[in-house]
Scaffold this motif. Structure first.
Motif, mmCIF file in Angstrom:
data_model
loop_
_atom_site.group_PDB
_atom_site.id
_atom_site.type_symbol
_atom_site.label_atom_id
_atom_site.label_comp_id
_atom_site.label_asym_id
_atom_site.label_seq_id
_atom_site.Cartn_x
_atom_site.Cartn_y
_atom_site.Cartn_z
ATOM 1 N N SER A 105 -16.518 -23.973 -12.645
ATOM 2 C CA SER A 105 -16.579 -25.324 -13.225
ATOM 3 C C SER A 105 -17.787 -25.479 -14.137
ATOM 4 N N PHE A 106 -18.906 -24.932 -13.729
ATOM 5 C CA PHE A 106 -20.144 -24.998 -14.503
ATOM 6 C C PHE A 106 -19.966 -24.313 -15.859
ATOM 7 N N VAL A 107 -19.456 -23.101 -15.839
ATOM 8 C CA VAL A 107 -19.278 -22.328 -17.079
ATOM 9 C C VAL A 107 -18.189 -22.962 -17.947
ATOM 10 N N THR A 108 -17.096 -23.348 -17.341
ATOM 11 C CA THR A 108 -15.997 -23.957 -18.093
ATOM 12 C C THR A 108 -16.421 -25.277 -18.723
ATOM 13 N N GLY A 109 -17.216 -26.047 -17.997
ATOM 14 C CA GLY A 109 -17.718 -27.313 -18.540
ATOM 15 C C GLY A 109 -18.558 -27.089 -19.786
ATOM 16 N N CYS A 115 -16.327 -26.777 -27.292
ATOM 17 C CA CYS A 115 -15.048 -27.041 -27.979
ATOM 18 C C CYS A 115 -14.971 -28.496 -28.433
ATOM 19 N N HIS A 116 -15.419 -29.398 -27.584
ATOM 20 C CA HIS A 116 -15.395 -30.821 -27.923
ATOM 21 C C HIS A 116 -16.247 -31.093 -29.162
ATOM 22 N N LYS A 117 -17.443 -30.508 -29.198
ATOM 23 C CA LYS A 117 -18.331 -30.688 -30.356
ATOM 24 C C LYS A 117 -17.711 -30.117 -31.626
ATOM 25 N N GLU A 118 -16.935 -29.043 -31.459
ATOM 26 C CA GLU A 118 -16.277 -28.410 -32.610
ATOM 27 C C GLU A 118 -14.905 -29.020 -32.881
ATOM 28 N N LYS A 119 -14.576 -30.088 -32.177
ATOM 29 C CA LYS A 119 -13.307 -30.810 -32.329
ATOM 30 C C LYS A 119 -12.089 -29.896 -32.104
ATOM 31 N N ARG A 120 -12.217 -29.034 -31.079
ATOM 32 C CA ARG A 120 -11.104 -28.182 -30.666
ATOM 33 C C ARG A 120 -10.673 -28.595 -29.276
ATOM 34 N N LYS A 121 -9.397 -28.395 -28.980
ATOM 35 C CA LYS A 121 -8.873 -28.810 -27.683
ATOM 36 C C LYS A 121 -8.673 -27.639 -26.726
ATOM 37 N N THR A 122 -8.695 -26.420 -27.222
ATOM 38 C CA THR A 122 -8.401 -25.262 -26.387
ATOM 39 C C THR A 122 -9.648 -24.408 -26.182
ATOM 40 N N VAL A 123 -9.973 -24.171 -24.924
ATOM 41 C CA VAL A 123 -11.067 -23.273 -24.564
ATOM 42 C C VAL A 123 -10.489 -21.860 -24.554
ATOM 43 N N ASN A 124 -11.146 -20.949 -25.252
ATOM 44 C CA ASN A 124 -10.658 -19.561 -25.266
ATOM 45 C C ASN A 124 -11.684 -18.626 -24.630
ATOM 46 N N GLY A 125 -11.353 -17.367 -24.555
ATOM 47 C CA GLY A 125 -12.227 -16.374 -23.924
ATOM 48 C C GLY A 125 -13.586 -16.277 -24.592
ATOM 49 N N ASP A 126 -13.610 -16.384 -25.922
ATOM 50 C CA ASP A 126 -14.890 -16.329 -26.630
ATOM 51 C C ASP A 126 -15.785 -17.499 -26.231
ATOM 52 N N ASP A 127 -15.203 -18.656 -26.000
ATOM 53 C CA ASP A 127 -15.975 -19.825 -25.566
ATOM 54 C C ASP A 127 -16.600 -19.585 -24.191
ATOM 55 N N ILE A 128 -15.852 -18.938 -23.301
ATOM 56 C CA ILE A 128 -16.364 -18.631 -21.968
ATOM 57 C C ILE A 128 -17.520 -17.637 -22.072
ATOM 58 N N LEU A 135 -25.890 -20.096 -20.824
ATOM 59 C CA LEU A 135 -26.381 -20.530 -19.515
ATOM 60 C C LEU A 135 -27.284 -19.480 -18.856
ATOM 61 N N GLY A 136 -27.500 -18.355 -19.570
ATOM 62 C CA GLY A 136 -28.401 -17.331 -19.048
ATOM 63 C C GLY A 136 -27.724 -16.268 -18.212
ATOM 64 N N PHE A 137 -26.412 -16.189 -18.271
ATOM 65 C CA PHE A 137 -25.681 -15.181 -17.504
ATOM 66 C C PHE A 137 -25.264 -14.011 -18.404
ATOM 67 N N ASP A 138 -26.225 -13.476 -19.150
ATOM 68 C CA ASP A 138 -25.927 -12.368 -20.069
ATOM 69 C C ASP A 138 -25.382 -11.155 -19.330
ATOM 70 N N ASP A 139 -25.830 -10.944 -18.096
ATOM 71 C CA ASP A 139 -25.331 -9.801 -17.322
ATOM 72 C C ASP A 139 -23.829 -9.900 -17.076
ATOM 73 N N TYR A 140 -23.301 -11.104 -17.102
ATOM 74 C CA TYR A 140 -21.864 -11.301 -16.944
ATOM 75 C C TYR A 140 -21.168 -11.388 -18.298
ATOM 76 N N ALA A 141 -21.842 -11.958 -19.274
ATOM 77 C CA ALA A 141 -21.223 -12.194 -20.583
ATOM 78 C C ALA A 141 -20.865 -10.894 -21.283
ATOM 79 N N ASP A 142 -21.767 -9.919 -21.281
ATOM 80 C CA ASP A 142 -21.504 -8.669 -22.004
ATOM 81 C C ASP A 142 -20.299 -7.910 -21.444
ATOM 82 N N PRO A 143 -20.208 -7.677 -20.132
ATOM 83 C CA PRO A 143 -18.999 -7.006 -19.619
ATOM 84 C C PRO A 143 -17.725 -7.821 -19.867
#
Length: 172
Positions: A105-109, A115-128, A135-143
């Motif tokens: 929920s934290f990451v998705t929020g 997406c809201h700021k960019e006026k898009r309605k769909t969250v995609n993998g790149d957004d995650i 949020l400082g989770f680079d160890d998770y973002a790169d893989p």
């Protein structure tokens, strides 16, 4: 002028006998009657409030259930990392269920806000992936970025193969 007012319940039982010109004890009786009726009305209102509160709690329970990952899936994922003879308590599964659901929920929020700021309605993998990094989770973002890239390649190949198969079937 009415000298005496008598009230009966639906069952015919005498509720009050009020004489406006009566002594103070009769007035006290009437006040007690009015208080009793008011109290019963308050109880009904309280019961209505309690019923609404129960409905709200049921609704909240549904929302809570919708918010959490299925516990069976959480347990399966937990077992993958443990030795085959290991056991996981229900409390451990529920704790992990709360934690991973909150993390998602934290990451998705964060991704949704982008997406809201960019006026898009769909969250995609790149957004995650972006949200994880921001949020400082680079160890998770790169893989996850590497996984997302491989997934998109695989999906592209799968769609291409499916289209070739449909094309061959339509000509044959």
């Amino acid at each position: 002028m009415v000298d005496n007012i008598t009230s009966y319940s639906n069952s015919g039982r005498l509720l009050a006998n009020h004489n406006p010109n009566a002594t103070s004890s009769s007035q006290q009786h009437h006040e007690n009657y009015c208080h009793k009726i008011h109290h019963q009305s308050s109880n009904i209102e309280h019961e209505d409030y309690a019923n609404h509160e129960l409905e709200d709690q049921a609704s909240a329970a549904i929302k809570e259930q919708d918010r959490l990952l299925p516990i069976a899936n959480v347990g399966r994922i937990m077992k993958q990392i443990l030795p085959s003879n290991a056991k996981i308590s229900k409390e451990a599964k529920e704790t992990m269920q709360e934690c991973v659901s909150e993390f998602i929920s934290f990451v998705t929020g964060e991704a949704s806000d982008k997406c809201h700021k960019e006026k898009r309605k769909t969250v995609n993998g790149d957004d995650i992936c972006w949200a994880l990094s921001s949020l400082g989770f680079d160890d998770y973002a790169d893989p996850l970025k590497r996984y997302l890239h491989r997934y998109r390649e695989f999906e592209g190949e799968r769609v291409a193969n499916h289209n070739k198969e449909r094309e061959n079937n339509s000509h044959g």
